[in-house]
Structures are given as C-alpha cells and as structure tokens.
Design a protein around this motif. Structure first.
Motif, PDB file in Angstrom:
ATOM      1  N   CYS A 517       0.843  -1.198   0.000  1.00  0.00           N
ATOM      2  CA  CYS A 517       0.000   0.000   0.000  1.00  0.00           C
ATOM      3  C   CYS A 517       0.879   1.249   0.000  1.00  0.00           C
ATOM      4  O   CYS A 517       0.594   2.224  -0.705  1.00  0.00           O
ATOM      5  N   HIS A 518       1.936   1.197   0.767  1.00  0.00           N
ATOM      6  CA  HIS A 518       2.852   2.333   0.768  1.00  0.00           C
ATOM      7  C   HIS A 518       3.534   2.485  -0.577  1.00  0.00           C
ATOM      8  O   HIS A 518       3.765   3.592  -1.057  1.00  0.00           O
ATOM      9  N   LEU A 519       3.834   1.348  -1.145  1.00  0.00           N
ATOM     10  CA  LEU A 519       4.458   1.402  -2.469  1.00  0.00           C
ATOM     11  C   LEU A 519       3.524   2.053  -3.470  1.00  0.00           C
ATOM     12  O   LEU A 519       3.914   2.907  -4.278  1.00  0.00           O
ATOM     13  N   LYS A 520       2.301   1.663  -3.384  1.00  0.00           N
ATOM     14  CA  LYS A 520       1.313   2.249  -4.298  1.00  0.00           C
ATOM     15  C   LYS A 520       1.205   3.751  -4.069  1.00  0.00           C
ATOM     16  O   LYS A 520       1.161   4.542  -5.025  1.00  0.00           O
ATOM     17  N   LYS A 521       1.183   4.092  -2.821  1.00  0.00           N
ATOM     18  CA  LYS A 521       1.093   5.504  -2.496  1.00  0.00           C
ATOM     19  C   LYS A 521       2.324   6.251  -3.014  1.00  0.00           C
ATOM     20  O   LYS A 521       2.211   7.354  -3.563  1.00  0.00           O
ATOM     21  N   ALA A 522       3.476   5.648  -2.827  1.00  0.00           N
ATOM     22  CA  ALA A 522       4.707   6.288  -3.289  1.00  0.00           C
ATOM     23  C   ALA A 522       4.670   6.497  -4.793  1.00  0.00           C
ATOM     24  O   ALA A 522       5.086   7.539  -5.310  1.00  0.00           O
ATOM     25  N   LYS A 523       4.143   5.508  -5.471  1.00  0.00           N
ATOM     26  CA  LYS A 523       4.067   5.632  -6.924  1.00  0.00           C
ATOM     27  C   LYS A 523       3.157   6.770  -7.328  1.00  0.00           C
ATOM     28  O   LYS A 523       3.439   7.499  -8.288  1.00  0.00           O
ATOM     29  N   LEU A 524       2.053   6.856  -6.626  1.00  0.00           N
ATOM     30  CA  LEU A 524       1.143   7.955  -6.945  1.00  0.00           C
ATOM     31  C   LEU A 524       1.785   9.295  -6.588  1.00  0.00           C
ATOM     32  O   LEU A 524       1.581  10.301  -7.283  1.00  0.00           O
ATOM     33  N   MET A 525       2.550   9.283  -5.533  1.00  0.00           N
ATOM     34  CA  MET A 525       3.251  10.517  -5.165  1.00  0.00           C
ATOM     35  C   MET A 525       4.220  10.939  -6.246  1.00  0.00           C
ATOM     36  O   MET A 525       4.482  12.129  -6.444  1.00  0.00           O
ATOM     37  N   PHE A 526       4.734   9.945  -6.937  1.00  0.00           N
ATOM     38  CA  PHE A 526       5.694  10.248  -7.994  1.00  0.00           C
ATOM     39  C   PHE A 526       5.067  11.131  -9.068  1.00  0.00           C
ATOM     40  O   PHE A 526       5.787  11.850  -9.772  1.00  0.00           O
ATOM     41  N   PHE A 527       3.783  11.054  -9.198  1.00  0.00           N
ATOM     42  CA  PHE A 527       3.108  11.927 -10.156  1.00  0.00           C
ATOM     43  C   PHE A 527       3.364  13.394  -9.813  1.00  0.00           C
ATOM     44  O   PHE A 527       3.307  14.260 -10.676  1.00  0.00           O
ATOM     45  N   TYR A 528       3.594  13.648  -8.558  1.00  0.00           N
ATOM     46  CA  TYR A 528       3.794  15.028  -8.121  1.00  0.00           C
ATOM     47  C   TYR A 528       5.264  15.333  -7.847  1.00  0.00           C
ATOM     48  O   TYR A 528       5.747  16.403  -8.186  1.00  0.00           O
ATOM     49  N   ALA A 529       5.918  14.396  -7.202  1.00  0.00           N
ATOM     50  CA  ALA A 529       7.297  14.662  -6.786  1.00  0.00           C
ATOM     51  C   ALA A 529       8.212  13.553  -7.271  1.00  0.00           C
ATOM     52  O   ALA A 529       8.035  12.399  -6.865  1.00  0.00           O
ATOM     53  N   ARG A 530       9.124  13.897  -8.128  1.00  0.00           N
ATOM     54  CA  ARG A 530      10.093  12.936  -8.611  1.00  0.00           C
ATOM     55  C   ARG A 530      11.269  12.839  -7.653  1.00  0.00           C
ATOM     56  O   ARG A 530      11.925  11.812  -7.559  1.00  0.00           O
ATOM     57  N   TYR A 531      11.532  13.925  -6.976  1.00  0.00           N
ATOM     58  CA  TYR A 531      12.699  13.953  -6.091  1.00  0.00           C
ATOM     59  C   TYR A 531      12.286  14.407  -4.684  1.00  0.00           C
ATOM     60  O   TYR A 531      12.729  15.452  -4.214  1.00  0.00           O
ATOM     61  N   PRO A 532      11.483  13.639  -4.038  1.00  0.00           N
ATOM     62  CA  PRO A 532      11.082  14.060  -2.680  1.00  0.00           C
ATOM     63  C   PRO A 532      12.238  13.851  -1.704  1.00  0.00           C
ATOM     64  O   PRO A 532      12.967  12.870  -1.792  1.00  0.00           O
ATOM     65  N   SER A 533      12.365  14.771  -0.808  1.00  0.00           N
ATOM     66  CA  SER A 533      13.391  14.611   0.218  1.00  0.00           C
ATOM     67  C   SER A 533      12.905  13.618   1.255  1.00  0.00           C
ATOM     68  O   SER A 533      11.709  13.309   1.339  1.00  0.00           O
ATOM     69  N   SER A 534      13.825  13.162   2.032  1.00  0.00           N
ATOM     70  CA  SER A 534      13.432  12.186   3.060  1.00  0.00           C
ATOM     71  C   SER A 534      12.490  12.833   4.061  1.00  0.00           C
ATOM     72  O   SER A 534      11.589  12.163   4.592  1.00  0.00           O
ATOM     73  N   ASN A 535      12.679  14.100   4.306  1.00  0.00           N
ATOM     74  CA  ASN A 535      11.756  14.780   5.219  1.00  0.00           C
ATOM     75  C   ASN A 535      10.357  14.854   4.638  1.00  0.00           C
ATOM     76  O   ASN A 535       9.364  14.661   5.337  1.00  0.00           O
ATOM     77  N   THR A 536      10.314  15.157   3.364  1.00  0.00           N
ATOM     78  CA  THR A 536       9.006  15.168   2.699  1.00  0.00           C
ATOM     79  C   THR A 536       8.344  13.804   2.835  1.00  0.00           C
ATOM     80  O   THR A 536       7.152  13.693   3.148  1.00  0.00           O
ATOM     81  N   LEU A 537       9.125  12.800   2.580  1.00  0.00           N
ATOM     82  CA  LEU A 537       8.557  11.455   2.647  1.00  0.00           C
ATOM     83  C   LEU A 537       8.016  11.165   4.043  1.00  0.00           C
ATOM     84  O   LEU A 537       6.968  10.537   4.185  1.00  0.00           O
ATOM     85  N   LYS A 538       8.730  11.644   5.022  1.00  0.00           N
ATOM     86  CA  LYS A 538       8.280  11.364   6.381  1.00  0.00           C
ATOM     87  C   LYS A 538       6.927  12.020   6.654  1.00  0.00           C
ATOM     88  O   LYS A 538       6.102  11.474   7.388  1.00  0.00           O
ATOM     89  N   THR A 539       6.734  13.167   6.076  1.00  0.00           N
ATOM     90  CA  THR A 539       5.449  13.814   6.329  1.00  0.00           C
ATOM     91  C   THR A 539       4.315  13.153   5.570  1.00  0.00           C
ATOM     92  O   THR A 539       3.165  13.251   5.966  1.00  0.00           O
ATOM     93  N   TYR A 540       4.656  12.497   4.482  1.00  0.00           N
ATOM     94  CA  TYR A 540       3.582  11.895   3.690  1.00  0.00           C
ATOM     95  C   TYR A 540       3.363  10.422   4.008  1.00  0.00           C
ATOM     96  O   TYR A 540       2.485   9.793   3.442  1.00  0.00           O
TER      97      TYR A 540
END
Length: 673
Positions: A517-540
């Motif tokens: 599920c997280h993987l799926k979410k990450a993939k969808l996030m990729f639509f918005y952010a190709r280079y998210p920082s680790s901090n960004t990831l932590k918030t999402y």
DNA sequence: TAATTTCCTG
DNA sequence: CAGGAAATTA
C-alpha cells in the motif's frame, strides 16, 4: 506452487467473457484480452472454485451437485430434453431456493465446459472412426486413384467436425440462454418486486454504502444500480442475520453468498443486460465481490469468537477508504496507535495487472502499435482522493464494463484484516505458542504467541486456518526477506499472519515497515514529486515508523521510479528520433512529441505508477513527462547523447519541476483506500 | 562523512 | 524492486 501473483494473473485471465463471438483484438505479449482468442476456452475463475462439486465453498451443497453430476453421468440425453433450467421449479411447482438456483447455474456452467471438452474428445474419436472406415475402403480399391478424392474427403470430414462443434456450441449457448431466462423468472420478478416495495417504503439510505460488503463498486450507473440493490439485500440480510446466532458459522456464510449472488443475477436480468453485457462475466464479478464481502464477514465472525471479551466496536466495518473520507480527516480509531504502529507488511509480487477490457474509443497511434489501456476500473467515488473525483476521472472508461480489480479487492481485504486484527488483544512473544514450528511453517507467527495467555485467549491457529489455505512460497519468501530487513529491531513487532482463502490470499503482519500500500502511495506521489526529500517522505507517510532502513528503502523506491521514468523517456525519444516520427500522439503534427493520454508511452507510465488505474494522472505530470521526452529527443537529435553525462542535464531540469503533493497523501494508508 | 543519486545486476 | 558499488552532494 502457485505464487500469489500467479493466482492473480490467472484470475485475470479467467474473467474472460464467455462469448464465442468475441472479436479478436489486442492480444499483445501481455495477452490483455484473455478471451480474445476465439478458440480459447472460457474460464470461470472464482466461480469455478465455487462451482466445483467438491469445491470448498460449495461443499455444504455438495449433495445437490453430486446429485446432478450423477444424473449427468447416467444420461446426457434425458438431460438435454429436460432442458437446462428444467428443474428450476421444484416438484410442487415451487421455486427452488437461491442456493439451488445458483447450484443450477453452476451445474450448467459445468455442463457447458463439459460439452466443450466432450466435443473435443468426441471429435477425436470420430476422427479415429473415420480413419478405420477409410482403411476398409482402401482395401477394396487399392489401385484406384486416391489423390483428389482423398483431399475432398478430408475437407468434408473437417467441415463436418467443424459443424458438429458449432452445433454443440450453439446448443450450449442455447442452454445458457434458457438458464438465464429461468433465472430471470425465478429472481428477476422477485427482485423487481422487492425493489418496488423498498422504494415505496421510502428508503433513503442510498449513500450509505457498506464498503465492507461491497469493497469496490464501479461508479458507472449500471453498477451503482446493482450495488444499490445489493445493498438493500444486504441490509435485509443483516437484519435477519442479527436475529440468527452469530456463531452460525459457514452455513450462514454460504447462504449469504448464494443469496446475494442470486440477487446480483437478478439485477442483471432486471435491467435486461444480462446477455448484452455478458452475463457470465457479470456473474463472475458479482461472485467475486460477494466472496470478498463474505470472507470479510467470516473473518469478523472468527475474530469476534476470539475476542469476545474485547468486542468489536461498530467501527469495525469502516469503509476501505476510511481515513480519507469526505471529511478528509481520519476518523478516530480506538486502536489507532496500534494500527498505525503496525502497518501492513504485505509483500506481494507486483505483476498483478488485469487488463481485461478493451478501451472505449481507443484511438490508434500511428507511430506505435495498438495496445490496450490499463485496467480501467474506478473505485467508488468515495474512495477516490479529492483530486481524482472528477466526473471524467477515467476518460476512457467503458461505462458498464468494469471488472472488480483483484488487487483492489486484495487491498481491501488487507485493510479489513488490519482493522479486524488490530482489535485483538495484544499477544506477545514467549507464550505457549512460541515455537519455531509456528515460526517456520505456520502462517501465524508471533501473533499466535502469548506471554499473557492467562489474561487473553490464545489465538488458535488451527481453528482459524481451517478452510484457509496457507500461503506458499512467494509470501513466505517475502516474509523472510522482511525478517532480514528488520534485523536489529524489536522482536515483538515482528509478528504477522499469512492467510489464504481459496485464491484470495491475505498476508497481514504487524510492525513498522513499508507495505504494498505504501508502495502504491509512493508511486502515486511520484506523479507530483520525482525527487522528494526524506523529510518530505516522512510527512507523507505518517503511518510508517521511519528508521534508516525504511527511509533508504523509500528513497530507493523513488530512485527506481525515476529510473523507470527516464528509461522510458529515452526509449521513446530514441524511437521517435529513429523513426523520424516525432509525434507520439495523434493530432500532434503541430506539436511534436506531444504526450497525449492515448499514447503508448502514457499507457506505460500509467501502468507503472498507477497500475490499478484508480487515480487520475495529474496533467502536470503528463506535461513534465512530455518535457522530459522532448529533452531526451533533442539531446539525441543534436548528438548530445554522446556525452557520458548528457542525462544529468535533463535530470536537473526535471528535478526542479516537482510540485506539491496533495494533502490527501498526508493521511496514513493508500490514497485510494 | 553521511546522505543521496545513479548505474548495474539479478 | 532490491542490493551493491560508485559517484556526487552538502
């Protein structure tokens, strides 16, 4: 051994409509249209499990099946005369129960299959006879000319075989039709009456969809209509079910399945679309949905049995989209901390696409070979994130032909499991069950162990496992991998269960980590952010307990996403440069390298990052992909690609184009539910 | 130096 | 998609 992915894959190929006249289309290497080949056998995926005379879910009705089966063995001829639905009406002219009718249906499906098989066998046998005849004839006229005559005979023979096969097929089809009519007679009227009655009764709970029972309802009016009816039937059943003993067990479960399956069948016929839209397929979908909900209910019941001193609150039946509901805020959950601290670590092979349906009005790309679009299944609008709740959220979605996506069902079940099990009393290591035996082979590792077995009922594995298949290799493998990945963590968190129920498999594990599920979410996030920082990831990913390992895994995911993205860009850019056709989309003569949503590249990207196609790909992402494509293209055209670090220039451009991720992603869990 | 990214391989 | 190595960045 069937890995879960195999099962899913096979299922998808099994949902082919039983339409001998299906037009061949697509059929690329992925064979997206399993039923496209006219000569391919029709399959009945989950139905088939149900329909087998000895099949587990139908076992309690095995008598009926066996009865029919034996009768069939005794004489097919009488059967034929009697007609397919001949026994839908009982001796006293009384209607048979829903179970019986479904059994009839299943029986008839089997008959159709058998007919096909027999036709093949029979055909072979006949060929043998003919050959014998030919031998005798040849004795009499050894010296005669044979050449042309034999050829002619051969042709006639084949024609005859074809005709016989055709006849049998027609016969089977006729039987199906008859059955459908009977079904309509048996249930359509009743459904219509009930519908009328209920509506006149002023029921208005239309929006209260029980997502537990109907994990995903395609939003097309057609399916919504069916769903509505199913809901009503379910409400009714709920009421009566409450009066029954909750511990009734499998009988009630089966009844529920059969009953609602019957209602579903009725629904289709009520709308006169049974045949038009492929009744078998719809039936398969209905059964699948029913299986999903029924399994969920059984699970809940089982859990209730073992958590009687910790009764499940009403919130045990939330919608799969809970946490991303209309309000946007995750509803308070009594065990929120626990379920968040113990996210799913379900590792499932990802090749679970189910390309089942041809796209509607798919336009051909002149440059690229025609490919079907990815599975076009819309979850219920309520399950969609706000950004994708557009009325045209699936622009190429055929309205009324949307199979239940198995992965989605899987996810739903996972979440149900998580929720259900999060209500279990905490079980710790070191208890009576803490043995390597359970750790190794038992799909209920530490969860079954209990340090405080005196205060909490231990979780009897065998009881729960009864009727549940243990998952095999694939997940076990991942389990081990996970174990390795979590080296050094608190052992107490390393608990989980594997569950399989027929071909619906579950794997639930508590503990911090990343789930599909997280993987799926990450993939969808990729639509918005190709280079998210680790901090960004932590918030999402608030439901993930981050540590170095998890963080790097998540970062690695995005790295892999980028890699795939750029590989595709380069590939298509090179192809465009090579073919001298710098138009990836139609109508793009004026706008070279336009990445339309009808292009193969778009399809590939969508398939990769949005496999279940339940998310509206943001326009911005399409623009960025288009830009990247152009950059690659011009770099290739101008020969810059000879520079060893020519891609870095493009990477730098792209990394500046990240856009903010929608707030819906800040909520725990998958944005889709 | 640690974190991050890319490249390569399976 | 994961793992590892190498390169890059801060």
């Amino acid at each position: 051994m069937d890995s879960p992915s195999d099962l899913f894959g096979r299922q998808s190929s099994l949902i082919s409509p039983f339409d001998p006249h299906i037009t061949p289309s697509g059929g690329g290497h992925g064979a997206p249209y399993p039923g496209a080949n006219p000569s391919s056998q029709p399959h009945y995926p989950l139905i088939h499990h149900l329909l087998q005379p000895g099949g587990a879910p139908m076992r309690s009705r095995g008598q009926l099946h066996l009865d029919r089966y034996n009768r069939e063995e005794e004489g097919m001829e009488g059967e034929k005369e009697e007609g397919m639905g001949g026994r839908l009406v009982g001796a006293g002219g009384k209607r048979l129960s829903g179970a019986a009718l479904v059994a009839d249906w299943s029986y008839d499906m089997m008959r159709v299959k058998r007919l096909r098989l027999e036709s093949l066998v029979f055909g072979d046998g006949e060929i043998g006879l003919e050959e014998e005849e030919e031998e005798e004839e040849e004795k009499g006229r050894r010296n005669a000319e044979r050449g042309n005559r034999e050829k002619g005979r051969e042709g006639r023979r084949r024609r005859r075989e074809r005709e016989e096969l055709k006849e049998q097929l027609e016969e089977a089809r006729g039987r199906l039709k008859t059955l459908q009519e009977k079904v309509w007679k048996a249930f359509g009227e009743r459904s219509a009456q009930e519908e009328e009655k209920r509506w006149s009764g002023g029921e208005q709970e239309e929006d209260e969809i029980d997502h537990l029972s109907l994990p995903f309802i395609p939003s097309s009016p057609h399916f919504q209509g069916i769903a509505k009816q199913d809901r009503k039937a379910e409400d009714h059943e709920k009421r009566s079910e409450e009066q029954r003993n909750v511990n009734g067990g499998g009988g009630g479960f089966l009844e529920g399945v059969l009953k609602r399956a019957a209602v579903w069948m009725g629904c289709g016929v009520v709308r006169g679309e049974w045949e038009r839209f492929g009744g078998e397929q719809k039936f398969a979908q209905a059964l699948k949905q029913e299986l999903g909900s029924a399994v969920a209910r059984v699970i809940d019941r089982v859990l209730r049995l073992y958590t009687q001193n910790d009764p499940l609150p009403p919130s045990i039946h939330p919608s799969p989209g809970e946490g991303r509901n209309a309000g946007g805020a995750p509803p308070p959950h009594p065990h929120q901390e626990q379920s968040e601290a113990l996210p799913l670590i379900t590792r499932r092979p990802d090749n679970r696409r189910n390309n089942l349906l041809p796209p509607n009005n798919r336009t051909k790309n002149t440059l690229l070979p025609p490919h079907p679009f990815p599975p076009l299944c819309q979850p219920h609008p309520a399950l969609l994130p706000p950004s994708s709740r557009h009325k045209d959220s699936s622009p190429f979605l055929p309205p009324s032909s949307c199979p239940l996506p198995i992965p989605l069902l899987h996810y739903t079940m996972q979440q149900l499991f998580t929720r259900s099990l999060s209500h279990l009393p905490p079980l710790h290591k070191g208890g009576i069950m803490n043995s390597d035996v359970y750790m190794e082979g038992n799909p209920f590792p530490n969860l079954l162990t209990s340090a405080s077995s005196s205060s909490h009922p231990s979780f009897p594995p065998l009881a729960v496992m009864e009727g549940l298949d243990r998952l095999d290799g694939g997940l076990q493998h991942h389990h081990e991998r996970d174990g390795g990945m979590r080296g050094g963590r608190d052992g107490g968190m390393d608990s989980g269960i594997y569950l399989g129920l027929g071909s619906i498999s579950f794997f639930w594990r508590s503990g911090e980590g990343l789930s599909p599920c997280h993987l799926k979410k990450a993939k969808l996030m990729f639509f918005y952010a190709r280079y998210p920082s680790s901090n960004t990831l932590k918030t999402y990913f608030p439901d993930v307990k981050f540590n170095r390992c998890v963080t790097s895994q998540l970062i690695k995911w995005f790295s892999n996403f980028r890699e795939f993205f750029y590989i595709q860009m380069e590939r298509f850019a090179r192809q465009a440069a090579r073919d001298g056709a710098p138009c990836l989309g139609r109508d793009s003569r004026e706008t070279p390298l336009c990445l339309g949503r009808d292009t193969e590249l778009y399809r590939i990207l969508n398939m990769h990052y949005n496999k279940s196609n339940d998310y509206q790909v943001p326009d911005r992402f399409v623009e960025i992909a288009e830009l990247a494509l152009r950059e690659f293209y011009t770099a290739i055209q101008t020969g810059r690609d000879s520079d060893p670090c020519w891609k870095k220039y493009i990477y730098k451009i792209i990394c500046k184009l990240d856009s903010p991720v929608p707030d819906s992603f800040r909520l725990p869990g998958c944005p889709m539910g």
